[in-house]
Design an enzyme around this catalytic site. Structure first.
Site, mmCIF file in Angstrom:
data_model
loop_
_atom_site.group_PDB
_atom_site.id
_atom_site.type_symbol
_atom_site.label_atom_id
_atom_site.label_comp_id
_atom_site.label_asym_id
_atom_site.label_seq_id
_atom_site.Cartn_x
_atom_site.Cartn_y
_atom_site.Cartn_z
ATOM 1 N N ASN A 41 -12.955 40.138 -0.649
ATOM 2 C CA ASN A 41 -13.649 40.649 0.541
ATOM 3 C C ASN A 41 -13.551 39.622 1.663
ATOM 4 O O ASN A 41 -13.689 38.418 1.452
ATOM 5 C CB ASN A 41 -15.085 41.068 0.245
ATOM 6 C CG ASN A 41 -15.965 40.019 -0.377
ATOM 7 O OD1 ASN A 41 -15.510 39.162 -1.110
ATOM 8 N ND2 ASN A 41 -17.251 40.093 -0.089
ATOM 9 N N ILE A 42 -13.270 40.158 2.841
ATOM 10 C CA ILE A 42 -13.065 39.323 4.027
ATOM 11 C C ILE A 42 -14.002 39.846 5.111
ATOM 12 O O ILE A 42 -13.789 40.938 5.650
ATOM 13 C CB ILE A 42 -11.595 39.370 4.486
ATOM 14 C CG1 ILE A 42 -10.682 38.890 3.353
ATOM 15 C CG2 ILE A 42 -11.402 38.505 5.735
ATOM 16 C CD1 ILE A 42 -9.210 39.064 3.610
ATOM 17 N N GLU A 43 -15.058 39.079 5.369
ATOM 18 C CA GLU A 43 -16.096 39.531 6.300
ATOM 19 C C GLU A 43 -15.815 39.057 7.722
ATOM 20 O O GLU A 43 -14.944 38.215 7.962
ATOM 21 C CB GLU A 43 -17.462 39.042 5.795
ATOM 22 C CG GLU A 43 -17.786 39.662 4.438
ATOM 23 C CD GLU A 43 -19.148 39.296 3.888
ATOM 24 O OE1 GLU A 43 -19.796 38.371 4.415
ATOM 25 O OE2 GLU A 43 -19.560 39.962 2.905
ATOM 26 N N CYS A 52 -13.283 45.170 2.095
ATOM 27 C CA CYS A 52 -13.615 44.948 0.688
ATOM 28 C C CYS A 52 -12.411 44.416 -0.090
ATOM 29 O O CYS A 52 -11.254 44.599 0.298
ATOM 30 C CB CYS A 52 -14.055 46.253 0.043
ATOM 31 S SG CYS A 52 -15.611 46.902 0.629
ATOM 32 N N GLU A 54 -11.164 45.428 -2.915
ATOM 33 C CA GLU A 54 -10.266 46.454 -3.466
ATOM 34 C C GLU A 54 -9.214 46.853 -2.427
ATOM 35 O O GLU A 54 -8.028 46.981 -2.727
ATOM 36 C CB GLU A 54 -11.066 47.696 -3.870
ATOM 37 C CG GLU A 54 -12.069 47.470 -4.990
ATOM 38 C CD GLU A 54 -13.450 47.031 -4.507
ATOM 39 O OE1 GLU A 54 -13.543 46.343 -3.467
ATOM 40 O OE2 GLU A 54 -14.424 47.371 -5.191
ATOM 41 N N CYS A 87 -17.201 50.510 -3.696
ATOM 42 C CA CYS A 87 -17.961 51.295 -2.707
ATOM 43 C C CYS A 87 -17.243 52.620 -2.438
ATOM 44 O O CYS A 87 -16.080 52.814 -2.815
ATOM 45 C CB CYS A 87 -18.139 50.493 -1.420
ATOM 46 S SG CYS A 87 -16.684 50.479 -0.345
ATOM 47 N N CYS A 90 -13.866 52.438 -0.568
ATOM 48 C CA CYS A 90 -12.772 51.961 -1.434
ATOM 49 C C CYS A 90 -12.343 53.046 -2.418
ATOM 50 O O CYS A 90 -11.160 53.196 -2.701
ATOM 51 C CB CYS A 90 -13.193 50.705 -2.185
ATOM 52 S SG CYS A 90 -13.231 49.247 -1.117
HETATM 53 N N1 THU Z 1 -17.721 44.646 -1.266
HETATM 54 C C1 THU Z 1 -16.481 44.661 -1.821
HETATM 55 O O1 THU Z 1 -15.641 43.800 -1.534
HETATM 56 N N2 THU Z 1 -16.186 45.652 -2.693
HETATM 57 C C2 THU Z 1 -17.072 46.619 -3.087
HETATM 58 O O2 THU Z 1 -16.692 47.536 -3.794
HETATM 59 C C3 THU Z 1 -18.471 46.541 -2.672
HETATM 60 C C4 THU Z 1 -18.736 45.647 -1.513
HETATM 61 C C5 THU Z 1 -18.047 43.578 -0.333
HETATM 62 C C6 THU Z 1 -18.222 44.033 1.101
HETATM 63 C C7 THU Z 1 -19.089 42.925 1.654
HETATM 64 O O3 THU Z 1 -18.248 41.849 2.041
HETATM 65 C C8 THU Z 1 -19.918 42.480 0.465
HETATM 66 O O4 THU Z 1 -19.257 42.965 -0.689
HETATM 67 C C9 THU Z 1 -21.338 42.986 0.482
HETATM 68 O O5 THU Z 1 -21.378 44.349 0.722
#
Ligand code: THU
Length: 131
Positions: A41-43, A52, A54, A87, A90
């Site tokens: 995950n890259i915010e 996310c 995935e 999520c 994804c």
């Molecule tokens: N996140 C994912 O990378 N994959 C998921 O299936 C659920 C959520 C990440 C998004 C965000 O960076 C962090 O988790 C919190 O929501």
């Protein structure tokens, strides 16, 4: 379960950019030629632009020319002590970019594991056949 694939996902948790949520997610894709593609995950400070793990892994694989028929398994892991499933966004992307019958293996930090088929994650998915 492909143990080396899950280990790769665990090792790559260090590359997450989860500076806002501090919720680290790592995905690893096994391809038929043996290659492993990682995604994290890259915010972003504009939170909605975060990506996310995935989708990071899938977009990386497709960017390198791989397609759904090349995919064997996806491993997902976090630092949480409960199973985290993909999520909704994804799941929609996975339904299009991965075969329905491959295993999506989810593991907690302590090694508890859950495996679902990709097609089980999003029943009634919207697909190209609906267009
Ligand atoms: N996140 C994912 O990378 N994959 C998921 O299936 C659920 C959520 C990440 C998004 C965000 O960076 C962090 O988790 C919190 O929501």
């Amino acid at each position: 379960m492909d143990k080396a694939l899950m280990q790769s996902a665990k090792d790559n948790l260090k590359n997450t950019h989860a500076v806002y949520s501090h919720f680290k997610v790592s995905a690893a894709l096994r391809l038929k030629d043996g290659t492993i593609i990682n995604g994290v995950n890259i915010e972003n400070a504009s939170y909605g632009l975060s990506n996310c793990a995935e989708r990071s892994a899938l977009f990386a694989a497709y960017s390198q020319g791989y397609r759904k028929e090349d995919m064997v398994e996806m491993a997902l892991t976090t630092e949480q002590d409960k199973i985290i499933t993909p999520c909704g966004a994804c799941r929609q992307v996975m339904s299009e970019l991965l075969p329905g019958d491959i295993d999506i293996v989810m593991q907690t930090k302590n090694g508890e594991t859950k495996t679902l088929k990709n097609s089980e994650l999003l029943p009634f998915a919207f697909t190209e056949s609906d267009l």
